[in-house]
Design an enzyme around this catalytic site. Structure first.
Site, short mmCIF file in Angstrom:
data_model
loop_
_atom_site.label_atom_id
_atom_site.label_comp_id
_atom_site.label_asym_id
_atom_site.label_seq_id
_atom_site.Cartn_x
_atom_site.Cartn_y
_atom_site.Cartn_z
N SER A 134 0.52 -1.69 -0.03
CA SER A 134 0.19 0.02 -0.17
C SER A 134 0.44 1.46 0.13
O SER A 134 0.05 2.35 0.09
CB SER A 134 -1.27 0.02 1.19
OG SER A 134 -2.14 -1.44 1.12
N TYR A 177 5.29 11.69 8.45
CA TYR A 177 4.19 11.16 7.31
C TYR A 177 4.85 9.51 7.34
O TYR A 177 5.93 9.72 7.18
CB TYR A 177 5.14 12.18 6.75
CG TYR A 177 3.98 13.68 6.95
CD1 TYR A 177 2.49 13.92 7.13
CD2 TYR A 177 5.11 15.00 6.63
CE1 TYR A 177 2.62 15.42 6.94
CE2 TYR A 177 4.76 16.00 6.55
CZ TYR A 177 3.02 16.56 7.25
OH TYR A 177 2.99 17.74 7.33
N ASP A 205 2.74 3.15 4.68
CA ASP A 205 3.41 1.43 4.38
C ASP A 205 2.90 1.15 4.11
O ASP A 205 1.44 1.46 2.81
CB ASP A 205 2.85 1.03 6.27
CG ASP A 205 3.80 1.60 7.62
OD1 ASP A 205 4.54 2.54 7.38
OD2 ASP A 205 3.65 1.57 8.85
N GLY A 206 2.78 -0.36 3.80
CA GLY A 206 2.49 -1.48 2.70
C GLY A 206 2.73 -3.16 3.28
O GLY A 206 3.71 -3.01 3.70
N GLY A 215 2.96 -11.68 2.40
CA GLY A 215 4.84 -12.08 2.48
C GLY A 215 5.83 -11.05 2.58
O GLY A 215 7.21 -11.00 2.60
#
Length: 441
Positions: free
Chosen positions: A53, A283, A286-287, A291
């Site tokens: 993301s 700021y 994240d993602g 896996g």
């Protein structure tokens, strides 16, 4: 610096990690572990990871370039650009805007079916949601959209530009920024890290059974990159290049509150999480895929950005330990800890108990002995390949009358926070955790 990383990789079952630091204009990169447990090939600064993301920040930047040129507007209804756009609620059909897609306040259920893997995937997603209901009323609260919100936004971009989202991102971002190691599509790259999951510490990390996300997740989660390219993207927010100052400021200053302010941050901007680290604004982006994981923190007051890309985990204590070591060395604020429960609080369980559900998500809040618990139900496939039970029950310890600390249910999990809030007729309407919102049913 970073002397603890090899031990942390072993402790948390993460095969490999690459860490990058951008400070005062200079980039430092360090790699640890292996990019694939079956081959033993080491990670390097050039290892390509799936960033999940974090892709949303690239998509937001690309859209804001169109805003800067007057080709798109944050507050013009989506239907102005997509005349055939429709969801179940007519008022949402006519009113939802790109700003509400960017900040996750649109509330549209991710009911887009299987739009396939062809170049018209975004057009099909938009066509498939004609009957999609609302998780919550438009603009009512924040509820993270993993794929759909940014897919609709990217479809607006495609119609405005007359070409695919992949091409728009490449020509408007990747090439101008010199991001030669970043891609919007899954590709066979010999430098690519393999994703891994962890079913037990004794077994250790194993190769993920799902090596990449479907193309429907493209604008919201399918990009691949290196730490250098991630930091090049972060530099946009530190140096103010690429976008006019007013447009860039709009990305960071246009914010909505997050119901659970503790796990990530108290506000969500346009493509970025807004954190409060001991009074300083940070700021975040994240993602995760199945896996692989990515972390980015941007500290403008210190001209600093830190990123970590991994092919497993990473557990939150791993990320916190590594980042806090870097932050302390550079004289920057460290990551706040989760709040402690308040033992003096006496809550009425009836205000919170009940079932909170939406497709693919099911929580039950109970109070068998007067103390609140949350039972999460996993879908059978997820439970099977992670080796977890289909139902897991957690204790909820009150932080306030709307927020709870949820201790881990196993050694492979980390503490989380949960918001149960928006009381109507005496009972909560929503449960919010991991940035996702689930309504009471």
């Amino acid at each position: 610096m970073l002397s603890s990383v090899p031990e942390l990789l072993a402790e948390y079952g993460v095969p490999g990690a690459t860490i990058g630091i951008l400070h005062d204009g200079e980039i430092t990169e360090k790699s640890f572990g292996v990019r694939d447990v079956t081959t033993g090939a080491p990670t390097t600064a050039d290892t390509v990871y799936q960033v999940g993301s974090m892709t949303k920040t690239w998509t937001a930047l690309a859209f804001m370039r169109l805003v800067a040129e007057g080709k798109a507007d944050l507050d013009t209804p989506v239907r102005t650009y997509l005349p055939d756009f429709r969801v179940a609620d007519p008022s949402v059909t006519s009113a939802v805007t790109p700003r509400q897609l960017l900040n996750h306040t649109n509330g549209i259920e991710e009911d887009f079916g299987d739009p396939g893997e062809d170049d018209d995937v975004l057009a099909r997603m938009v066509a498939n949601i004609a009957d999609a209901p609302q998780v919550f009323p438009l603009g009512h609260t924040h509820g993270y959209s993993a794929a759909l919100g940014y897919a609709i936004l990217a479809r607006v971009m495609e119609v405005v530009e007359g070409r695919q989202w992949d091409d728009i991102v490449r020509d408007r971002l990747l090439r101008p920024l010199g991001q030669n190691d970043t891609d919007t599509r899954h590709a066979d790259d010999p430098r690519a890290a393999t994703g891994h999951i962890l079913r037990s510490l004794d077994e250790g990390p194993i190769v993920t059974p799902i090596d990449h996300l479907p193309r429907a997740f493209g604008p919201g989660g399918n990009m691949t990159s290196t730490v250098r390219d991630v930091l090049t993207m972060a530099r946009v927010f530190l140096d103010g290049d690429l976008l006019p100052a007013g447009v860039l400021a709009e990305m960071t200053r246009s914010r909505v509150p997050v119901p659970d302010p503790y796990l990530f941050g108290p506000e969500w901007a346009l493509g970025l999480i807004v954190c409060d680290w001991h009074g300083e604004t940070v700021y975040a982006s994240d993602g995760s895929t199945i896996g692989q994981n990515s972390r980015l923190r941007i500290l403008p007051e210190h001209d600093l950005a830190i990123t970590m890309l991994t092919n497993g985990g990473p557990r939150e204590p791993f990320y916190r330990t590594v980042f806090n070591e870097i932050l302390a060395k550079l004289g920057a604020p460290t990551i706040p800890e989760l709040p402690e429960p308040d033992p003096t609080l006496r809550l009425d369980p009836a205000r919170y108990t009940g079932v909170y559900a939406r497709p693919g998500t099911h929580y039950e809040v109970t109070a068998p002995d007067g103390n609140l618990c949350l039972t999460s139900t996993l879908d059978p496939m997820h439970a099977s390949f992670t080796g977890r039970p289909e139902r897991i029950t957690y204790d909820l310890f009150p932080i306030s009358d709307t927020h709870f600390l949820m201790p881990p249910g196993s050694p492979l999990e980390d503490p989380q926070t949960v918001a149960i809030y928006d009381f109507a007729d005496g009972a909560a309407r929503y449960l919010h955790t991991n940035c996702r919102v689930t309504p009471r049913v």
